[in-house]
Motif scaffolding. Structure first.
Motif, PDB file in Angstrom:
ATOM      1  N   PRO A   1       0.924  26.633  -2.140  1.00 22.47           N
ATOM      2  CA  PRO A   1       0.710  25.201  -2.369  1.00 22.47           C
ATOM      3  C   PRO A   1       1.866  24.425  -1.740  1.00 22.47           C
ATOM      4  O   PRO A   1       3.023  24.854  -1.821  1.00 22.47           O
ATOM      5  CB  PRO A   1       0.721  25.088  -3.901  1.00 22.47           C
ATOM      6  CG  PRO A   1       1.483  26.287  -4.378  1.00 22.47           C
ATOM      7  CD  PRO A   1       1.202  27.371  -3.392  1.00 22.47           C
ATOM      8  N   GLN A   2       1.573  23.308  -1.091  1.00 28.40           N
ATOM      9  CA  GLN A   2       2.657  22.586  -0.424  1.00 28.40           C
ATOM     10  C   GLN A   2       3.473  21.756  -1.405  1.00 28.40           C
ATOM     11  O   GLN A   2       4.689  21.601  -1.258  1.00 28.40           O
ATOM     12  CB  GLN A   2       2.100  21.694   0.695  1.00 28.40           C
ATOM     13  CG  GLN A   2       3.190  21.189   1.626  1.00 28.40           C
ATOM     14  CD  GLN A   2       2.650  20.614   2.913  1.00 28.40           C
ATOM     15  OE1 GLN A   2       1.464  20.381   3.058  1.00 28.40           O
ATOM     16  NE2 GLN A   2       3.531  20.375   3.866  1.00 28.40           N
ATOM     17  N   VAL A   3       2.806  21.201  -2.434  1.00 26.95           N
ATOM     18  CA  VAL A   3       3.501  20.395  -3.442  1.00 26.95           C
ATOM     19  C   VAL A   3       3.087  20.881  -4.828  1.00 26.95           C
ATOM     20  O   VAL A   3       1.895  21.019  -5.110  1.00 26.95           O
ATOM     21  CB  VAL A   3       3.168  18.890  -3.291  1.00 26.95           C
ATOM     22  CG1 VAL A   3       3.951  18.070  -4.315  1.00 26.95           C
ATOM     23  CG2 VAL A   3       3.474  18.409  -1.877  1.00 26.95           C
TER      24      VAL A   3
ATOM     25  N   LEU B   1       3.806  13.576   1.606  1.00 32.17           N
ATOM     26  CA  LEU B   1       3.642  14.627   0.606  1.00 32.17           C
ATOM     27  C   LEU B   1       3.784  14.121  -0.823  1.00 32.17           C
ATOM     28  O   LEU B   1       3.066  14.581  -1.716  1.00 32.17           O
ATOM     29  CB  LEU B   1       4.665  15.739   0.856  1.00 32.17           C
ATOM     30  CG  LEU B   1       4.494  16.544   2.155  1.00 32.17           C
ATOM     31  CD1 LEU B   1       5.648  17.527   2.335  1.00 32.17           C
ATOM     32  CD2 LEU B   1       3.170  17.288   2.155  1.00 32.17           C
ATOM     33  N   VAL B   2       4.710  13.187  -1.048  1.00 31.01           N
ATOM     34  CA  VAL B   2       4.986  12.784  -2.441  1.00 31.01           C
ATOM     35  C   VAL B   2       4.861  11.290  -2.694  1.00 31.01           C
ATOM     36  O   VAL B   2       5.151  10.816  -3.796  1.00 31.01           O
ATOM     37  CB  VAL B   2       6.396  13.267  -2.876  1.00 31.01           C
ATOM     38  CG1 VAL B   2       6.441  14.782  -2.914  1.00 31.01           C
ATOM     39  CG2 VAL B   2       7.488  12.721  -1.963  1.00 31.01           C
ATOM     40  N   GLY B   3       4.436  10.521  -1.671  1.00 31.76           N
ATOM     41  CA  GLY B   3       4.147   9.104  -1.904  1.00 31.76           C
ATOM     42  C   GLY B   3       5.342   8.192  -1.929  1.00 31.76           C
ATOM     43  O   GLY B   3       5.274   7.093  -2.506  1.00 31.76           O
ATOM     44  N   THR B   4       6.440   8.592  -1.292  1.00 31.75           N
ATOM     45  CA  THR B   4       7.632   7.740  -1.233  1.00 31.75           C
ATOM     46  C   THR B   4       7.553   6.809  -0.018  1.00 31.75           C
ATOM     47  O   THR B   4       6.541   6.766   0.679  1.00 31.75           O
ATOM     48  CB  THR B   4       8.892   8.617  -1.154  1.00 31.75           C
ATOM     49  OG1 THR B   4       8.714   9.602  -0.124  1.00 31.75           O
ATOM     50  CG2 THR B   4       9.138   9.330  -2.470  1.00 31.75           C
ATOM     51  N   SER B   5       8.621   6.070   0.253  1.00 30.13           N
ATOM     52  CA  SER B   5       8.622   5.126   1.388  1.00 30.13           C
ATOM     53  C   SER B   5       9.942   5.186   2.148  1.00 30.13           C
ATOM     54  O   SER B   5      10.491   4.169   2.542  1.00 30.13           O
ATOM     55  CB  SER B   5       8.368   3.701   0.881  1.00 30.13           C
ATOM     56  OG  SER B   5       9.314   3.366  -0.121  1.00 30.13           O
TER      57      SER B   5
ATOM     58  N   GLN C   1       0.837  -1.195   0.000  1.00 21.78           N
ATOM     59  CA  GLN C   1       0.000   0.000   0.000  1.00 21.78           C
ATOM     60  C   GLN C   1       0.869   1.241   0.000  1.00 21.78           C
ATOM     61  O   GLN C   1       1.894   1.301   0.673  1.00 21.78           O
ATOM     62  CB  GLN C   1      -0.897   0.025   1.238  1.00 21.78           C
ATOM     63  CG  GLN C   1      -2.028  -0.977   1.204  1.00 21.78           C
ATOM     64  CD  GLN C   1      -2.838  -0.907   2.473  1.00 21.78           C
ATOM     65  OE1 GLN C   1      -2.314  -0.989   3.576  1.00 21.78           O
ATOM     66  NE2 GLN C   1      -4.145  -0.746   2.319  1.00 21.78           N
ATOM     67  N   GLN C   2       0.469   2.234  -0.736  1.00 24.31           N
ATOM     68  CA  GLN C   2       1.179   3.512  -0.772  1.00 24.31           C
ATOM     69  C   GLN C   2       0.585   4.453   0.271  1.00 24.31           C
ATOM     70  O   GLN C   2      -0.630   4.451   0.487  1.00 24.31           O
ATOM     71  CB  GLN C   2       1.063   4.163  -2.158  1.00 24.31           C
ATOM     72  CG  GLN C   2       1.871   3.462  -3.230  1.00 24.31           C
ATOM     73  CD  GLN C   2       3.358   3.521  -2.943  1.00 24.31           C
ATOM     74  OE1 GLN C   2       3.886   4.571  -2.568  1.00 24.31           O
ATOM     75  NE2 GLN C   2       4.030   2.392  -3.089  1.00 24.31           N
ATOM     76  N   PRO C   3       1.410   5.241   0.963  1.00 25.18           N
ATOM     77  CA  PRO C   3       0.868   6.179   1.946  1.00 25.18           C
ATOM     78  C   PRO C   3       0.016   7.239   1.268  1.00 25.18           C
ATOM     79  O   PRO C   3       0.198   7.550   0.084  1.00 25.18           O
ATOM     80  CB  PRO C   3       2.134   6.804   2.574  1.00 25.18           C
ATOM     81  CG  PRO C   3       3.207   6.601   1.549  1.00 25.18           C
ATOM     82  CD  PRO C   3       2.872   5.331   0.836  1.00 25.18           C
TER      83      PRO C   3
ATOM     84  N   LEU D   1      13.305  11.062  11.388  1.00 21.88           N
ATOM     85  CA  LEU D   1      12.292  10.126  10.889  1.00 21.88           C
ATOM     86  C   LEU D   1      10.981  10.849  10.602  1.00 21.88           C
ATOM     87  O   LEU D   1      10.275  10.512   9.643  1.00 21.88           O
ATOM     88  CB  LEU D   1      12.074   9.004  11.908  1.00 21.88           C
ATOM     89  CG  LEU D   1      13.214   7.980  12.025  1.00 21.88           C
ATOM     90  CD1 LEU D   1      12.970   7.037  13.193  1.00 21.88           C
ATOM     91  CD2 LEU D   1      13.370   7.189  10.726  1.00 21.88           C
ATOM     92  N   ASP D   2      10.656  11.835  11.415  1.00 21.91           N
ATOM     93  CA  ASP D   2       9.455  12.640  11.145  1.00 21.91           C
ATOM     94  C   ASP D   2       9.582  13.356   9.803  1.00 21.91           C
ATOM     95  O   ASP D   2       8.606  13.479   9.058  1.00 21.91           O
ATOM     96  CB  ASP D   2       9.242  13.669  12.257  1.00 21.91           C
ATOM     97  CG  ASP D   2       8.732  13.041  13.535  1.00 21.91           C
ATOM     98  OD1 ASP D   2       8.312  11.870  13.495  1.00 21.91           O
ATOM     99  OD2 ASP D   2       8.773  13.716  14.590  1.00 21.91           O
ATOM    100  N   PHE D   3      10.783  13.841   9.511  1.00 23.53           N
ATOM    101  CA  PHE D   3      11.042  14.505   8.226  1.00 23.53           C
ATOM    102  C   PHE D   3      10.765  13.541   7.074  1.00 23.53           C
ATOM    103  O   PHE D   3      10.033  13.868   6.121  1.00 23.53           O
ATOM    104  CB  PHE D   3      12.497  14.988   8.191  1.00 23.53           C
ATOM    105  CG  PHE D   3      12.931  15.570   6.876  1.00 23.53           C
ATOM    106  CD1 PHE D   3      12.874  16.938   6.652  1.00 23.53           C
ATOM    107  CD2 PHE D   3      13.404  14.756   5.857  1.00 23.53           C
ATOM    108  CE1 PHE D   3      13.278  17.485   5.438  1.00 23.53           C
ATOM    109  CE2 PHE D   3      13.813  15.290   4.638  1.00 23.53           C
ATOM    110  CZ  PHE D   3      13.748  16.653   4.435  1.00 23.53           C
ATOM    111  N   LEU D   4      11.341  12.344   7.144  1.00 16.57           N
ATOM    112  CA  LEU D   4      11.171  11.375   6.064  1.00 16.57           C
ATOM    113  C   LEU D   4       9.719  10.917   5.964  1.00 16.57           C
ATOM    114  O   LEU D   4       9.201  10.714   4.862  1.00 16.57           O
ATOM    115  CB  LEU D   4      12.093  10.176   6.293  1.00 16.57           C
ATOM    116  CG  LEU D   4      13.598  10.493   6.255  1.00 16.57           C
ATOM    117  CD1 LEU D   4      14.411   9.237   6.550  1.00 16.57           C
ATOM    118  CD2 LEU D   4      14.006  11.082   4.912  1.00 16.57           C
ATOM    119  N   SER D   5       9.057  10.776   7.114  1.00 13.40           N
ATOM    120  CA  SER D   5       7.647  10.395   7.106  1.00 13.40           C
ATOM    121  C   SER D   5       6.789  11.468   6.440  1.00 13.40           C
ATOM    122  O   SER D   5       5.848  11.151   5.692  1.00 13.40           O
ATOM    123  CB  SER D   5       7.175  10.160   8.549  1.00 13.40           C
ATOM    124  OG  SER D   5       5.800   9.876   8.586  1.00 13.40           O
TER     125      SER D   5
END
Length: 542
Positions: free
Chosen positions: A161-163, A206-210, A5-7, A197-201
Motif C-alpha cells: 500500500p502506498q499510504v 498522496l496525502v492532500g497537502t499543499s 480546492q484540495q489536490p 518540487l516533484d517530490f513535494l508535488s
C-alpha cells in the motif's frame, strides 16, 4: 485548480497489524507490522506473473480483432526472472530496515521529528545526535533500457500500500499517515530544484497537502531540501526511488549536490534511496565515492539483458520465450525450436521488451501476408524492417564495447514508448505550419534526449534535420539526427587523432633536430681552432 480546492489524493488504507513471522527487531514497530508479510520466492513469482487472457476460438476472429488480441502481450504479459526476485528482496529489506530506528512509539523518534521540524522552520541543517545510527541503506539498479527495470520495480512497489492511515495501535491512539514508497522520474534537464518540487508535488498527491504551491515560486534548492527532510520524516517515508537518474549526468547543474542530498536523506532521517538508470550514469556515480559507497551497500544490480548460450539448456532466455510462445493468435501456430531461440536472441540480444515487440510483429506479419504462421526467415526480415531505430543499440550490445553500449543505452526506451503510444503520429492536426515545425523539433529533441544526448546538443541536431528535411516523419528525423550526431562524433575523434599524430611527429622531428645539434656541437671537428690544430699536426708529421 483554485486555491480552495484540495489536490486529488491516493486513498489511504487503514492500518492492520501483524507480527506473524517477523524478526525480533521488527516486532513492536507499527510502521513495519502494518506492512504485508515477508513471503517466499515461490509466492513472489506467482504474485508478479502476469498472463494475458487467451481463448482457442480467438484464432478464428477477424484479422482486425486478432490484432487487438495480440496487443495484450505488450500490456498483460510479465514473466519474473531471478533479477526480479533479487529486487523484491532488496526492496523488502530496505523498507523494513529503514523503519527500525524510526519507530513512532520511541521517544528518540519523537525528539528526532521535533528537531527536523525546528530546522525546517529556522532554515538550518538539522542536528544529528552522535548516538544516531541509521539502518537505511539504498542500492542502485543500472541497466540498458528495455530489460524491465522500471516495470519490475513498479510491479513490486504496487504490492505494498502506498499510504497507510494509523489510528490506534494496541489500544493506544496513533494518529499518523505513513507513505510507504515514492517513485520519482528525473527530468531531461537533470534539475535538482525540479526534482525537489516533484517530490513535494507527489507528497501533496498522496496525502492532500499543499507544499508544492507554497514553494513553487520562492523556494531555493537549499530551502526545498530542508523541507523535504522534514516532510519525509513527518510521513514516515519508507523508500524513495529515483528513476532515469542518467539525466543527472547530462545536467549542466551540479549533480553531485543532489546525490549528496540522497546520502544525507539516508544518514539524517533513515530513508533508503534507490537510484535507477542506464549505464550513462556510471561516470557520475563512480566519480563520487561517497555516493557510490552508499548506492552499492546492498550490492548494485547491474541488470543485463537475458543471456543465452546454446550449450546451456533451460536458460532464462529460453524459459522466457517458452512462456511467451504459448500466446499465438495466428491460425497455424508454430513450436518453439532451437532455430527460433537463436534467431530471436540475435535480433533482440536478450532484451525482453524487444522480444515481446518482435513476437507481436511476427504474428501481425503472418496475418497480413496470409501465411497465418511464423517462419524462421521472417524473424530477421521483420526485425530489420520494423525495428530500425534500435539497430545501433543492438550492434553496440553485440560488440560488447561498454562505451558504445552506454552511448545508445536509451534507444530501447524510445522505441518501446513509440510502439506503445504511436506517439510519432501524435501531432495535433490542423495546427499552424510554424507551430507544427516547432512541435516536430521538440519531439525529435525529446527522443534524442532519451538516448542520452545532452539537451542543448539534442536541440541543435533536431533543429538542423527538421528544417532541412521538412515533411519527414519524426522517427525518420530521429534516425537522421542520430546518424549525423554519430558522424560528427566520429569526425571529431578522427580529427583529434590526426592532430595528435601530427603533434607527435612534430615533437619527434624537433627532438631529432635537437639531438643532431648536440652531437654536432660535441664533435671536436667543429670546435674552434680545430683547423689550426689539424695544420700543426700536419706540419709535424711532414
Amino acid at each position: 485548480m483554485t486555491n480552495d480546492q484540495q489536490p486529488l489524493t491516493v486513498p489511504a488504507v487503514e492500518a492492520r497489524y501483524s507480527a506473524k513471522g517477523l524478526l525480533q527487531e521488527y516486532i513492536g514497530n507499527p510502521l513495519i507490522e502494518a506492512l504485508p508479510g515477508i513471503i517466499s520466492h515461490k509466492e513472489v513469482r506467482q504474485m508478479l506473473s502476469v498472463d494475458p487472457p487467451m481463448l482457442p476460438e480467438e484464432r478464428d476472429f477477424s484479422n482486425e480483432a486478432r490484432f487487438h488480441c495480440i496487443a495484450r502481450l505488450f500490456w498483460r504479459f510479465f514473466q519474473p526472472m531471478m533479477q526480479h526476485i533479487r529486487i523484491w528482496d532488496y526492496l523488502s529489506i530496505c523498507i523494513r530496515q529503514g523503519y527500525i530506528r524510526r519507530n513512532p512509539l520511541a521517544v528518540s523518534s519523537v525528539e528526532r521529528a521535533n528537531e527536523l521540524y525546528a530546522a525546517a522552520m529556522e532554515g538550518r541543517e538539522p542536528a544529528v545526535p552522535s548516538e544516531y545510527i541509521p539502518n537505511s541503506v539504498g542500492f542502485a539498479v543500472i541497466g540498458v533500457s528495455g530489460v524491465g527495470k522500471s516495470t519490475t520495480v513498479s510491479s513490486i512497489l504496487n504490492r505494498y500500500p502506498q499510504v497507510i492511515q494509523h489510528n490506534h495501535y494496541k489500544g493506544k491512539r496513533l494518529d499518523l499517515k505513513q507513505i510507504v514508497w515514492m517513485k520519482l522520474d528525473c527530468s531531461h534537464s537533470g534539475s535538482e530544484r525540479g526534482l525537489c518540487l516533484d517530490f513535494l508535488s507527489e507528497v501533496d498527491r498522496l496525502v492532500g497537502t499543499s507544499y508544492f504551491s507554497k514553494y513553487e515560486k520562492r523556494g531555493t534548492v537549499d530551502t526545498l531540501l530542508t523541507e523535504m527532510k522534514w516532510v519525509a520524516a513527518s510521513y514516515s517515508l519508507g523508500v524513495i526511488l529515483v528513476d532515469e537518474i542518467q539525466h543527472l549526468a547530462n545536467s549542466r547543474n551540479d549533480s553531485r549536490k543532489l546525490l549528496n542530498f540522497f546520502v544525507t536523506l539516508e544518514n539524517q532521517i533513515g530513508v533508503p534511496v534507490v537510484l535507477m538508470g542506464t549505464p550513462g550514469v556510471l561516470p557520475l556515480l563512480q566519480g563520487d565515492f561517497r555516493s557510490a559507497r552508499r548506492c552499492c551497500a546492498h550490492g548494485d544490480v547491474f541488470w543485463n539483458p537475458l543471456q543465452w548460450d546454446e550449450a546451456i539448456q533451460n536458460s532464462e532466455w529460453e524459459m522466457f520465450l517458452k512462456k511467451m510462445w504459448k500466446y499465438q493468435w495466428i491460425r497455424e501456430p508454430v513450436e518453439l525450436s532451437i532455430d527460433f531461440v537463436r534467431a530471436m536472441y540475435k535480433e533482440t540480444q536478450g532484451i525482453e521488451a524487444l522480444a515481446v515487440i518482435l513476437f507481436i510483429l511476427l504474428q501481425e506479419e503472418g496475418i497480413r501476408n496470409g501465411t497465418e504462421t511464423i517462419r524462421i526467415e521472417d524473424v530477421a526480415l521483420v526485425a530489420q524492417k520494423n525495428m530500425k531505430i534500435v539497430q545501433p543499440m543492438l550492434e553496440a550490445l553485440r560488440s560488447g564495447d561498454p562505451k558504445r553500449i552506454a552511448r545508445y543505452s536509451d534507444i530501447i526506451s524510445t522505441f518501446t514508448e513509440d510502439f506503445r503510444n504511436n506517439r510519432a503520429d501524435d501531432l495535433e492536426p490542423g495546427q499552424p505550419e510554424k507551430s507544427k515545425k516547432k512541435a516536430v523539433e521538440k519531439l525529435v529533441a525529446d527522443y534524442l534526449g532519451e538516448m542520452g544526448i545532452a539537451p542543448e546538443t539534442a536541440e541543435k541536431y533536431a533543429r538542423a534535420v527538421a528544417r532541412t528535411k521538412t515533411g519527414e516523419k519524426p522517427m525518420v528525423l530521429v534516425r537522421m539526427a542520430l546518424a549525423q550526431y554519430e558522424a560528427d562524433i566520429a569526425g571529431k575523434e578522427t580529427e583529434t587523432a590526426t592532430v595528435a599524430a601530427e603533434e607527435k611527429k612534430r615533437k619527434a622531428r624537433k627532438s631529432a633536430a635537437e639531438k643532431a645539434e648536440v652531437r654536432e656541437n660535441e664533435d671536436l671537428r667543429n670546435a674552434e681552432g680545430y683547423d689550426d690544430i689539424k695544420g700543426e699536426g700536419g706540419e709535424k708529421h711532414g
